[in-house]
Design a protein around this motif. Structure first.
Motif, PDB file in Angstrom:
ATOM      1  N   ILE A  80       0.695  -1.576   0.298  1.00 49.10           N
ATOM      2  CA  ILE A  80       0.123   0.106  -0.075  1.00 49.10           C
ATOM      3  C   ILE A  80       1.009   1.377  -0.392  1.00 49.10           C
ATOM      4  O   ILE A  80       1.616   1.347   0.637  1.00 49.10           O
ATOM      5  CB  ILE A  80      -1.146   0.357   1.481  1.00 49.10           C
ATOM      6  CG1 ILE A  80      -2.070  -0.881   0.734  1.00 49.10           C
ATOM      7  CG2 ILE A  80      -1.663   1.276   1.428  1.00 49.10           C
ATOM      8  CD1 ILE A  80      -2.279  -1.508   2.390  1.00 49.10           C
ATOM      9  N   THR A  81       1.252   2.223  -1.109  1.00 45.84           N
ATOM     10  CA  THR A  81       2.045   3.507  -1.585  1.00 45.84           C
ATOM     11  C   THR A  81       0.694   4.696  -1.673  1.00 45.84           C
ATOM     12  O   THR A  81      -0.040   3.827  -2.695  1.00 45.84           O
ATOM     13  CB  THR A  81       2.506   3.287  -2.130  1.00 45.84           C
ATOM     14  OG1 THR A  81       2.384   2.673  -3.371  1.00 45.84           O
ATOM     15  CG2 THR A  81       3.626   2.128  -1.812  1.00 45.84           C
ATOM     16  N   GLY A  82       0.774   5.661  -0.812  1.00 44.68           N
ATOM     17  CA  GLY A  82      -0.011   6.248  -1.977  1.00 44.68           C
ATOM     18  C   GLY A  82      -1.549   6.773  -1.832  1.00 44.68           C
ATOM     19  O   GLY A  82      -2.209   7.264  -2.725  1.00 44.68           O
ATOM     20  N   VAL A  83      -1.925   5.610  -0.353  1.00 46.24           N
ATOM     21  CA  VAL A  83      -3.666   5.869  -0.577  1.00 46.24           C
ATOM     22  C   VAL A  83      -3.916   6.950  -0.549  1.00 46.24           C
ATOM     23  O   VAL A  83      -3.349   8.330   0.907  1.00 46.24           O
ATOM     24  CB  VAL A  83      -4.204   4.914   0.706  1.00 46.24           C
ATOM     25  CG1 VAL A  83      -3.401   4.971   1.795  1.00 46.24           C
ATOM     26  CG2 VAL A  83      -5.033   4.964   0.474  1.00 46.24           C
ATOM     27  N   GLN A  84      -4.779   7.761  -0.438  1.00 53.15           N
ATOM     28  CA  GLN A  84      -5.272   9.035  -0.141  1.00 53.15           C
ATOM     29  C   GLN A  84      -7.157   9.830  -0.655  1.00 53.15           C
ATOM     30  O   GLN A  84      -7.277   8.561  -1.434  1.00 53.15           O
ATOM     31  CB  GLN A  84      -4.830  10.356  -0.749  1.00 53.15           C
ATOM     32  CG  GLN A  84      -4.521  10.499  -2.066  1.00 53.15           C
ATOM     33  CD  GLN A  84      -4.254  11.545  -3.136  1.00 53.15           C
ATOM     34  OE1 GLN A  84      -4.132  12.660  -2.494  1.00 53.15           O
ATOM     35  NE2 GLN A  84      -3.406  11.288  -3.651  1.00 53.15           N
ATOM     36  N   ARG A  85      -7.902  10.060   0.678  1.00 53.72           N
ATOM     37  CA  ARG A  85      -9.305   9.862  -0.368  1.00 53.72           C
ATOM     38  C   ARG A  85      -9.696  11.415  -1.267  1.00 53.72           C
ATOM     39  O   ARG A  85      -8.760  12.827  -0.930  1.00 53.72           O
ATOM     40  CB  ARG A  85      -9.637  10.059   1.627  1.00 53.72           C
ATOM     41  CG  ARG A  85     -11.038  11.263   1.236  1.00 53.72           C
ATOM     42  CD  ARG A  85     -12.272   9.699   1.902  1.00 53.72           C
ATOM     43  NE  ARG A  85     -12.755   9.816   1.308  1.00 53.72           N
ATOM     44  CZ  ARG A  85     -14.058  10.261   2.578  1.00 53.72           C
ATOM     45  NH1 ARG A  85     -13.558  10.186   3.372  1.00 53.72           N
ATOM     46  NH2 ARG A  85     -15.690  10.040   2.203  1.00 53.72           N
ATOM     47  N   ILE A  86     -10.434  10.535  -1.969  1.00 52.08           N
ATOM     48  CA  ILE A  86     -10.096  11.997  -2.549  1.00 52.08           C
ATOM     49  C   ILE A  86     -11.632  12.803  -2.594  1.00 52.08           C
ATOM     50  O   ILE A  86     -11.783  14.173  -3.117  1.00 52.08           O
ATOM     51  CB  ILE A  86     -10.604  12.133  -4.486  1.00 52.08           C
ATOM     52  CG1 ILE A  86      -9.496  10.414  -5.121  1.00 52.08           C
ATOM     53  CG2 ILE A  86     -11.112  12.553  -6.153  1.00 52.08           C
ATOM     54  CD1 ILE A  86      -7.631  11.555  -4.851  1.00 52.08           C
ATOM     55  N   SER A  87     -12.991  11.928  -2.881  1.00 46.68           N
ATOM     56  CA  SER A  87     -13.828  12.803  -1.891  1.00 46.68           C
ATOM     57  C   SER A  87     -13.696  13.143  -0.859  1.00 46.68           C
ATOM     58  O   SER A  87     -14.497  12.272  -0.248  1.00 46.68           O
ATOM     59  CB  SER A  87     -15.246  11.955  -3.459  1.00 46.68           C
ATOM     60  OG  SER A  87     -16.469  12.712  -3.015  1.00 46.68           O
TER      61      SER A  87
END
Length: 93
Positions: A80-87
């Motif tokens: 898991i790399t670079g997981v982010q919330r967009i909405s």
């Protein structure tokens, strides 16, 4: 808490950075569904929901706990790399 999904992703990011084997968070149905998707896609080994347990004379905590078992590559590399919330609540996408 304003954004429980962002809190979940932050806990996962922090645990992967610290190379933990598992991470705990307050459980909800949507978090369990997100964990199921992460498991189906091969990013985590598995997850389970833990019921509150009474320890001694103190009453049990009122919330269930969701435990994710993190997965790493054969040489310990992060899956898991670079997981982010967009909405998010302030910006719907």
């Amino acid at each position: 808490m304003t954004d429980p999904i962002a809190d979940m992703l932050t806990r996962i990011r922090n645990a992967v950075t610290a190379k933990h084997t598992r991470v705990d968070m307050p459980a909800s149905r949507i978090k369990a569904d997100i964990a199921r998707i992460l498991q189906d896609e091969g990013y985590i080994q598995g997850f389970k929901t833990l019921e509150p347990v009474a320890e001694g004379k103190t009453p049990p905590p009122p919330v269930k706990t969701l435990r994710l078992f993190l997965k790493y590559g054969p040489h310990g590399e992060k899956l898991i790399t670079g997981v982010q919330r967009i909405s998010r609540p302030g910006r719907r996408v």
